[in-house]
Motif scaffolding. Structure first.
Motif, PDB file in Angstrom:
ATOM      1  N   LYS A 102      35.587   2.330 -76.546  1.00  0.00           N
ATOM      2  CA  LYS A 102      35.330   2.734 -75.153  1.00  0.00           C
ATOM      3  C   LYS A 102      34.883   1.547 -74.315  1.00  0.00           C
ATOM      4  O   LYS A 102      35.311   1.385 -73.157  1.00  0.00           O
ATOM      5  CB  LYS A 102      34.267   3.835 -75.126  1.00  0.00           C
ATOM      6  CG  LYS A 102      34.024   4.415 -73.742  1.00  0.00           C
ATOM      7  CD  LYS A 102      33.044   5.573 -73.791  1.00  0.00           C
ATOM      8  CE  LYS A 102      32.834   6.167 -72.400  1.00  0.00           C
ATOM      9  NZ  LYS A 102      31.878   7.304 -72.443  1.00  0.00           N
ATOM     10  N   ASN A 103      34.036   0.686 -74.869  1.00  0.00           N
ATOM     11  CA  ASN A 103      33.571  -0.492 -74.139  1.00  0.00           C
ATOM     12  C   ASN A 103      34.724  -1.453 -73.862  1.00  0.00           C
ATOM     13  O   ASN A 103      34.798  -2.061 -72.780  1.00  0.00           O
ATOM     14  CB  ASN A 103      32.470  -1.209 -74.924  1.00  0.00           C
ATOM     15  CG  ASN A 103      31.169  -0.419 -74.960  1.00  0.00           C
ATOM     16  OD1 ASN A 103      30.915   0.405 -74.095  1.00  0.00           O
ATOM     17  ND2 ASN A 103      30.347  -0.662 -75.968  1.00  0.00           N
ATOM     18  N   ARG A 104      35.627  -1.596 -74.829  1.00  0.00           N
ATOM     19  CA  ARG A 104      36.780  -2.482 -74.632  1.00  0.00           C
ATOM     20  C   ARG A 104      37.697  -1.942 -73.541  1.00  0.00           C
ATOM     21  O   ARG A 104      38.210  -2.705 -72.713  1.00  0.00           O
ATOM     22  CB  ARG A 104      37.553  -2.632 -75.942  1.00  0.00           C
ATOM     23  CG  ARG A 104      36.839  -3.467 -76.998  1.00  0.00           C
ATOM     24  CD  ARG A 104      37.631  -3.544 -78.278  1.00  0.00           C
ATOM     25  NE  ARG A 104      38.921  -4.172 -78.067  1.00  0.00           N
ATOM     26  CZ  ARG A 104      39.875  -4.249 -79.004  1.00  0.00           C
ATOM     27  NH1 ARG A 104      39.656  -3.703 -80.204  1.00  0.00           N
ATOM     28  NH2 ARG A 104      41.019  -4.838 -78.740  1.00  0.00           N
ATOM     29  N   ILE A 105      37.887  -0.626 -73.530  1.00  0.00           N
ATOM     30  CA  ILE A 105      38.730  -0.019 -72.496  1.00  0.00           C
ATOM     31  C   ILE A 105      38.086  -0.160 -71.125  1.00  0.00           C
ATOM     32  O   ILE A 105      38.754  -0.461 -70.131  1.00  0.00           O
ATOM     33  CB  ILE A 105      39.006   1.459 -72.825  1.00  0.00           C
ATOM     34  CG1 ILE A 105      39.859   1.575 -74.099  1.00  0.00           C
ATOM     35  CG2 ILE A 105      39.715   2.162 -71.665  1.00  0.00           C
ATOM     36  CD1 ILE A 105      40.050   2.990 -74.583  1.00  0.00           C
ATOM     37  N   ASN A 106      36.763   0.044 -71.057  1.00  0.00           N
ATOM     38  CA  ASN A 106      36.050  -0.063 -69.781  1.00  0.00           C
ATOM     39  C   ASN A 106      36.093  -1.481 -69.202  1.00  0.00           C
ATOM     40  O   ASN A 106      35.929  -1.667 -67.995  1.00  0.00           O
ATOM     41  CB  ASN A 106      34.604   0.388 -69.942  1.00  0.00           C
ATOM     42  CG  ASN A 106      34.473   1.880 -70.175  1.00  0.00           C
ATOM     43  OD1 ASN A 106      35.370   2.646 -69.840  1.00  0.00           O
ATOM     44  ND2 ASN A 106      33.371   2.307 -70.769  1.00  0.00           N
ATOM     45  N   SER A 107      36.310  -2.470 -70.067  1.00  0.00           N
ATOM     46  CA  SER A 107      36.358  -3.856 -69.601  1.00  0.00           C
ATOM     47  C   SER A 107      37.740  -4.248 -69.086  1.00  0.00           C
ATOM     48  O   SER A 107      37.892  -5.330 -68.500  1.00  0.00           O
ATOM     49  CB  SER A 107      35.952  -4.808 -70.737  1.00  0.00           C
ATOM     50  OG  SER A 107      36.913  -4.782 -71.789  1.00  0.00           O
ATOM     51  N   LEU A 165      42.737  10.729 -68.763  1.00  0.00           N
ATOM     52  CA  LEU A 165      43.339   9.601 -68.046  1.00  0.00           C
ATOM     53  C   LEU A 165      42.266   8.673 -67.485  1.00  0.00           C
ATOM     54  O   LEU A 165      42.426   7.443 -67.505  1.00  0.00           O
ATOM     55  CB  LEU A 165      44.240  10.106 -66.920  1.00  0.00           C
ATOM     56  CG  LEU A 165      45.544  10.786 -67.359  1.00  0.00           C
ATOM     57  CD1 LEU A 165      46.300  11.330 -66.152  1.00  0.00           C
ATOM     58  CD2 LEU A 165      46.427   9.817 -68.143  1.00  0.00           C
ATOM     59  N   PHE A 166      41.172   9.245 -66.991  1.00  0.00           N
ATOM     60  CA  PHE A 166      40.072   8.416 -66.492  1.00  0.00           C
ATOM     61  C   PHE A 166      39.454   7.598 -67.624  1.00  0.00           C
ATOM     62  O   PHE A 166      39.067   6.443 -67.438  1.00  0.00           O
ATOM     63  CB  PHE A 166      39.009   9.286 -65.824  1.00  0.00           C
ATOM     64  CG  PHE A 166      39.249   9.510 -64.363  1.00  0.00           C
ATOM     65  CD1 PHE A 166      39.325   8.439 -63.486  1.00  0.00           C
ATOM     66  CD2 PHE A 166      39.405  10.792 -63.858  1.00  0.00           C
ATOM     67  CE1 PHE A 166      39.560   8.631 -62.126  1.00  0.00           C
ATOM     68  CE2 PHE A 166      39.640  11.003 -62.504  1.00  0.00           C
ATOM     69  CZ  PHE A 166      39.717   9.924 -61.641  1.00  0.00           C
ATOM     70  N   GLU A 167      39.361   8.210 -68.807  1.00  0.00           N
ATOM     71  CA  GLU A 167      38.818   7.489 -69.962  1.00  0.00           C
ATOM     72  C   GLU A 167      39.714   6.312 -70.341  1.00  0.00           C
ATOM     73  O   GLU A 167      39.226   5.290 -70.840  1.00  0.00           O
ATOM     74  CB  GLU A 167      38.678   8.451 -71.151  1.00  0.00           C
ATOM     75  CG  GLU A 167      37.931   7.859 -72.334  1.00  0.00           C
ATOM     76  CD  GLU A 167      37.723   8.858 -73.453  1.00  0.00           C
ATOM     77  OE1 GLU A 167      37.337   8.426 -74.561  1.00  0.00           O
ATOM     78  OE2 GLU A 167      37.945  10.069 -73.219  1.00  0.00           O
ATOM     79  N   ALA A 168      41.017   6.448 -70.097  1.00  0.00           N
ATOM     80  CA  ALA A 168      41.956   5.356 -70.372  1.00  0.00           C
ATOM     81  C   ALA A 168      41.956   4.316 -69.258  1.00  0.00           C
ATOM     82  O   ALA A 168      42.677   3.316 -69.343  1.00  0.00           O
ATOM     83  CB  ALA A 168      43.364   5.910 -70.562  1.00  0.00           C
ATOM     84  N   GLY A 169      41.171   4.530 -68.208  1.00  0.00           N
ATOM     85  CA  GLY A 169      41.065   3.575 -67.119  1.00  0.00           C
ATOM     86  C   GLY A 169      42.225   3.624 -66.154  1.00  0.00           C
ATOM     87  O   GLY A 169      42.644   2.590 -65.631  1.00  0.00           O
TER      88      GLY A 169
END
Length: 335
Positions: A102-107, A165-169
């Motif tokens: 999750k942290n990697r996706i958020n970055s 979809l929001f979680e996938a950025g």
């Protein structure tokens, strides 16, 4: 960490087997029980169920029973603690792994979101990896995720749910590739994504020709029909097999080997004179050949002349072997 717990589990089960074997042999020798009676006495002793003895025990057998009870209590306690620790640690590791993903996706910003990791989704992911493009895959099949989670960033869930979809950025993404097998699912994914990100460039898969217009109306910038492309490709192999085989090798020769590169003219500015293709002189410097030019307005020029005037917002398409492409990227810091 997992190896350590497995070694502890091995020790715990080995000690349990050892104390069981000691109990059976001990009752057989010390109390002169039969083998069946020895097994029975050992089980009721180490499990502390409280059943009565097969027959009265003498002093030596009673001392042995005390030793067996005390030893089994400690060994079984150790085994229970190891098993509990192993189960809790596995859950903790899964939580930690999901948090790290999750942290990697958020970055990520300006990345690609791929919906579905079936045949077409995997091919898209392999191509993106070959070009070192960051991407996230939305997939709901847990087995597929577990089989590929070491190589790909996954978000588990249904693409038709906005939260997934929001979680996938999706709000920070630059591209969306919907590679789901069902046209209706692709349509809903395109509609949802377009509402969340108006600047998103959406590429959608379609199975039926009637779905193309619908997907474009929903907001897809490009619609691809893999079945149609596959049929055209097979027919072309009959009509002009050598040419098609050569074209196949232009995209990707190996797992991470590319033969085509798209470069913006702005990447050359400040490093060399780039008023024309002749000024770039990439053939002599890197071995790459310029086979196309894209104007700022989106017009494509195939095999442009050497004196073609280049504009800052334009792009060139170069062709070369793997080592030539690498030399181009390293010379102008394009990676």
């Amino acid at each position: 960490m997992i190896r350590l717990f497995r070694s502890k589990l091995t020790i715990a089960f080995s000690l349990m087997l050892l104390i069981f074997a000691i109990g059976v042999v001990g009752y057989r020798i010390i109390a002169d029980y039969s083998w069946v009676e020895s097994v029975y006495m050992t089980i009721i002793t180490v499990t502390t169920v409280g059943f009565s003895e097969v027959r009265p025990l003498d002093a030596n057998a009673q001392i042995f029973t005390i030793f067996l009870i005390v030893s089994s209590v400690f060994i079984f306690g150790f085994a229970i603690s190891v098993v509990s620790e192993y189960i809790l640690s596995r859950n903790s590791l899964e939580v930690l792994k999901r948090k790290r993903v999750k942290n990697r996706i958020n970055s990520l910003t300006g990345h690609v979101v791929v919906c579905g990791y079936g045949r077409n989704g995997q091919q898209a992911a392999q191509k993106l990896m070959a070009y070192n493009e960051p991407f996230v895959v939305v997939e709901k099949d847990e087995n597929i995720i577990k089989a590929n989670e070491d190589e790909v960033l996954f978000v588990q869930g249904d693409v038709n749910e906005d939260e997934v979809l929001f979680e996938a950025g999706i709000d920070r993404a630059k591209y969306l590739v919907t590679a789901l097998p069902d046209d209706a699912s692709n349509l809903f994914a395109v509609l949802s994504a377009r509402q969340m990100n108006e600047n998103l460039f959406i590429i959608s898969r379609a199975s039926k020709i009637t779905s193309v217009k619908k997907l474009e109306f929903a907001g897809a910038n490009k619609v691809v029909m893999p079945d149609k492309i596959g049929g055209d490709h097979m027919a072309s192999l009959v009509v002009m097999p050598d040419l098609v085989t050569f074209m196949d090798k232009l995209s990707v020769e190996g797992e991470h080997t590319t033969n085509l590169e798209e470069v913006e003219i702005e990447d050359f500015q400040g490093q060399l004179n780039c008023n024309s293709i002749r000024d770039l002189d990439l053939r002599r410097k890197t071995g790459c050949t310029i086979i196309g030019y894209i104007t700022p307005g989106g017009n494509y020029i195939i095999n442009p002349e050497a004196d073609l005037k280049l504009e800052p917002k334009g792009k060139i398409i170069v062709l070369g072997r793997a080592e030539q492409i690498d030399k181009l990227n390293q010379m102008f810091q394009l990676d």
